[in-house]
Design a protein around this motif. Structure first.
Motif, PDB file in Angstrom:
ATOM      1  N   ILE A 372      58.948  14.491  15.316  1.00  0.00           N
ATOM      2  CA  ILE A 372      59.523  15.515  14.453  1.00  0.00           C
ATOM      3  C   ILE A 372      60.503  14.855  13.501  1.00  0.00           C
ATOM      4  O   ILE A 372      61.032  13.770  13.776  1.00  0.00           O
ATOM      5  N   SER A 373      60.737  15.499  12.376  1.00  0.00           N
ATOM      6  CA  SER A 373      61.696  14.997  11.393  1.00  0.00           C
ATOM      7  C   SER A 373      62.593  16.138  10.940  1.00  0.00           C
ATOM      8  O   SER A 373      62.264  17.324  11.158  1.00  0.00           O
ATOM      9  N   PRO A 374      63.719  15.838  10.307  1.00  0.00           N
ATOM     10  CA  PRO A 374      64.589  16.923   9.812  1.00  0.00           C
ATOM     11  C   PRO A 374      63.921  17.822   8.783  1.00  0.00           C
ATOM     12  O   PRO A 374      64.433  18.912   8.493  1.00  0.00           O
ATOM     13  N   SER A 375      62.778  17.418   8.254  1.00  0.00           N
ATOM     14  CA  SER A 375      62.088  18.261   7.275  1.00  0.00           C
ATOM     15  C   SER A 375      61.605  19.569   7.869  1.00  0.00           C
ATOM     16  O   SER A 375      61.295  20.506   7.121  1.00  0.00           O
ATOM     17  N   ILE A 376      61.546  19.653   9.187  1.00  0.00           N
ATOM     18  CA  ILE A 376      61.112  20.904   9.806  1.00  0.00           C
ATOM     19  C   ILE A 376      62.102  22.030   9.517  1.00  0.00           C
ATOM     20  O   ILE A 376      61.736  23.213   9.532  1.00  0.00           O
ATOM     21  N   LEU A 377      63.363  21.666   9.230  1.00  0.00           N
ATOM     22  CA  LEU A 377      64.357  22.681   8.881  1.00  0.00           C
ATOM     23  C   LEU A 377      64.090  23.301   7.513  1.00  0.00           C
ATOM     24  O   LEU A 377      64.594  24.392   7.218  1.00  0.00           O
ATOM     25  N   LEU A 378      63.298  22.621   6.694  1.00  0.00           N
ATOM     26  CA  LEU A 378      62.982  23.124   5.360  1.00  0.00           C
ATOM     27  C   LEU A 378      61.629  23.825   5.298  1.00  0.00           C
ATOM     28  O   LEU A 378      61.263  24.349   4.235  1.00  0.00           O
ATOM     29  N   ASN A 383      60.967  29.243  12.561  1.00  0.00           N
ATOM     30  CA  ASN A 383      61.778  30.385  13.010  1.00  0.00           C
ATOM     31  C   ASN A 383      62.106  30.171  14.482  1.00  0.00           C
ATOM     32  O   ASN A 383      61.522  30.792  15.371  1.00  0.00           O
ATOM     33  N   LEU A 384      63.048  29.269  14.759  1.00  0.00           N
ATOM     34  CA  LEU A 384      63.370  28.839  16.109  1.00  0.00           C
ATOM     35  C   LEU A 384      64.719  29.397  16.543  1.00  0.00           C
ATOM     36  O   LEU A 384      65.665  29.437  15.756  1.00  0.00           O
ATOM     37  N   SER A 385      64.768  29.800  17.819  1.00  0.00           N
ATOM     38  CA  SER A 385      66.046  30.197  18.397  1.00  0.00           C
ATOM     39  C   SER A 385      66.796  29.005  18.978  1.00  0.00           C
ATOM     40  O   SER A 385      68.024  29.035  19.086  1.00  0.00           O
ATOM     41  N   PRO A 413      66.513  29.232   9.700  1.00  0.00           N
ATOM     42  CA  PRO A 413      65.298  28.859  10.445  1.00  0.00           C
ATOM     43  C   PRO A 413      65.578  28.419  11.879  1.00  0.00           C
ATOM     44  O   PRO A 413      64.673  28.444  12.712  1.00  0.00           O
ATOM     45  N   VAL A 414      66.818  28.030  12.171  1.00  0.00           N
ATOM     46  CA  VAL A 414      67.194  27.581  13.511  1.00  0.00           C
ATOM     47  C   VAL A 414      68.511  28.245  13.877  1.00  0.00           C
ATOM     48  O   VAL A 414      69.494  28.117  13.139  1.00  0.00           O
ATOM     49  N   ALA A 415      68.519  28.958  15.011  1.00  0.00           N
ATOM     50  CA  ALA A 415      69.758  29.601  15.448  1.00  0.00           C
ATOM     51  C   ALA A 415      70.682  28.623  16.153  1.00  0.00           C
ATOM     52  O   ALA A 415      71.899  28.664  15.958  1.00  0.00           O
ATOM     53  N   LYS A 416      70.123  27.731  16.973  1.00  0.00           N
ATOM     54  CA  LYS A 416      70.942  26.749  17.694  1.00  0.00           C
ATOM     55  C   LYS A 416      70.259  25.397  17.642  1.00  0.00           C
ATOM     56  O   LYS A 416      69.063  25.269  17.919  1.00  0.00           O
ATOM     57  N   LEU A 417      71.016  24.375  17.278  1.00  0.00           N
ATOM     58  CA  LEU A 417      70.516  23.014  17.174  1.00  0.00           C
ATOM     59  C   LEU A 417      71.293  22.134  18.139  1.00  0.00           C
ATOM     60  O   LEU A 417      72.530  22.080  18.090  1.00  0.00           O
TER      61      LEU A 417
END
Length: 466
Positions: A372-378, A383-385, A413-417
């Motif tokens: 995975i890469s940080p691009s998933i945040l874009l 739509n992840l919790s 897109p992410v509630a908790k990282l």
């Protein structure tokens, strides 16, 4: 007047003569005959007890037998919880009335925990050809504890333990849950054990050599900051895919499959058709299977909602993307601890960044490794919790800060990282300096993302073996 004749007590007058004598006197108007002085006083009906009659002990009233079967089941369920059944209370309960014995037997044999060879042999003899085997719903068998009686005769004890276990499983055809703990020496019995599973049409949960993680006893991946919720047994048997696929197709009601120790072999041939088990949860830890083997095990994965892959060798990144495309209803995904392909692909190939578009219901994603890469945040489909990433070279402080600054904030897109490397010291701590920690946290707060470090103050470990 002639004296009254005294009648001996040993020879009482016959009822007709006494009745005629009393009727003659009453007609003459005489008084009724007086009772003999040595005769016991008569009961006048006021509740007095005779002094010579023995006192009767009061009997306990049976309040249980008239109850309905549903109410008796609730009472017995309270006396026999799944973890620690009160067998003594159940035994006294059956002594109250023999008619309650079928209800008590139903709950005494509902949960079977077999951990000694003697217990396995006795249980095999009891359940074989007896209707009580229909009462058994859950079995937990530790074959390693059964065969641990003698180190010199391990093979002999293991032979008898596995023979009894296969007989018990074959007798309990209405079994719902089966949990097995097999030693590494028990791999030779895989064929016999898998054959006994083919008759379990109602089985819905199968667990092999996996222990639920708990406080003080964390699961696999704990040293990497990613606890998958299960940990492998200290000694586990290795099953082959070819031996397990055939009985798996007969388990029509199976929806939860948790396996530790299953390996691909050269005799594995593709089945004629996918099995129709509607699996909702699959946990595979310490497995050596290929992409094709994983597809055979998952079967028709349309209903799969929770998937855990930890240390699953022989899998490639391209094969992982192909598998995830067949799981559109996936809600939780935990994956890591494996080498997914060549090292030169790590910087360019991130299968989860692409697969997130095929998983619209995915809410929990825990990843360890370069998947995975940080691009998933874009990605607009994200739509992840909860997103947990560890041991991923692409998640550098600068890349995470840049992705957080560019991603949308409403909705996030992410509630908790969770980034466990933020709390490590050493090499990872040198990358995540205090300045970067403050900057990334401030950016996350501005975007409405809860940023956590999973292992504050702890050192990363090299492996998570027992």
């Amino acid at each position: 007047m002639a004296p009254k004749r005294k009648v001996a007590a040993s020879r009482p007058s016959s009822p007709p003569a006494a009745s005629s004598r009393r009727s003659v006197r009453r007609k003459a108007g005489g008084p009724p005959p007086a009772a003999a002085p040595d005769s016991p006083p008569l009961d006048d009906g006021d509740g007095g007890d005779s002094s010579d009659s023995p006192e009767e002990e009061p009997q306990a009233r049976d309040y249980l037998s008239p109850l309905s079967g549903e109410l008796l089941a609730l009472i017995l369920l309270h006396l026999s919880p799944p973890l620690e059944p009160d067998l003594q209370s159940l035994f006294h309960f059956s002594l109250a009335n023999k008619s309650l014995l079928p209800h008590v037997r139903l709950h005494m044999y509902r949960e079977l925990k077999i951990d000694t060879r003697t217990n396995a042999h006795a249980m095999h003899r009891t359940l074989h050809g007896n209707d009580v085997n229909k009462s058994v719903k859950n079995i937990t068998a530790d074959v390693g504890a059964m065969a641990k009686t003698s180190s010199q005769w391990l093979g002999w004890f293991l032979f008898h333990s596995m023979h009894s276990l296969c007989g018990i499983i074959g007798s309990c055809r209405t079994l719902l849950t089966l949990t097995l703990y097999l030693p590494s020496e028990g791999s030779a019995w895989t064929q016999s054990l898998c054959s006994s599973l083919s008759e379990l049409r109602l089985l819905h949960t199968l667990t092999k050599d996996l222990v639920k993680s708990k406080e003080g006893c964390r699961g696999a991946g704990r040293h990497d900051g990613m606890d998958v919720g299960w940990r492998p047994n200290k000694s586990f048997a290795m099953w082959s895919v070819s031996q397990f696929i055939k009985p798996l197709a007969t388990l029509k009601s199976l929806h939860t499959l948790r396996l530790c120790g299953i390996s691909s072999d050269s005799s594995t041939s593709p089945p004629q058709s996918q099995h129709n088990c509607k699996l909702t949860e699959v946990v595979l830890i310490e497995v050596n299977i290929t992409n094709t083997d994983l597809l055979h095990i998952l079967g028709n994965a349309q209903s799969l909602k929770r998937l855990t892959l930890w240390r699953s060798s022989l899998l490639s990144k391209r094969g992982l993307s192909h598998v995830l495309k067949r799981c559109p209803n996936l809600v939780e995904l935990r994956i890591g601890g494996s080498w997914f392909g060549a090292k030169d692909e790590d910087d360019t190939n991130f299968p989860l960044d692409i697969s997130i578009g095929f998983l619209p219901h995915l809410r929990i994603l825990h990843v360890s490794g370069s998947l995975i890469s940080p691009s998933i945040l874009l990605n607009p489909a994200t739509n992840l919790s909860h997103l947990l990433v560890v041991a991923c070279p692409s998640f550098t402080p600068q890349a995470v800060h840049s992705a957080l600054a560019k991603m949308r904030s409403d909705p996030s897109p992410v509630a908790k990282l969770t980034l466990p490397e933020m709390g490590w010291t050493g090499n990872a701590g040198d990358i995540w300096t205090e300045t970067w920690k403050f900057t990334v946290r401030a950016t996350a707060d501005a975007k409405g993302v809860v940023l956590e470090d999973g292992k504050t103050g702890e050192e990363p470990e090299d492996s998570d073996n027992e």
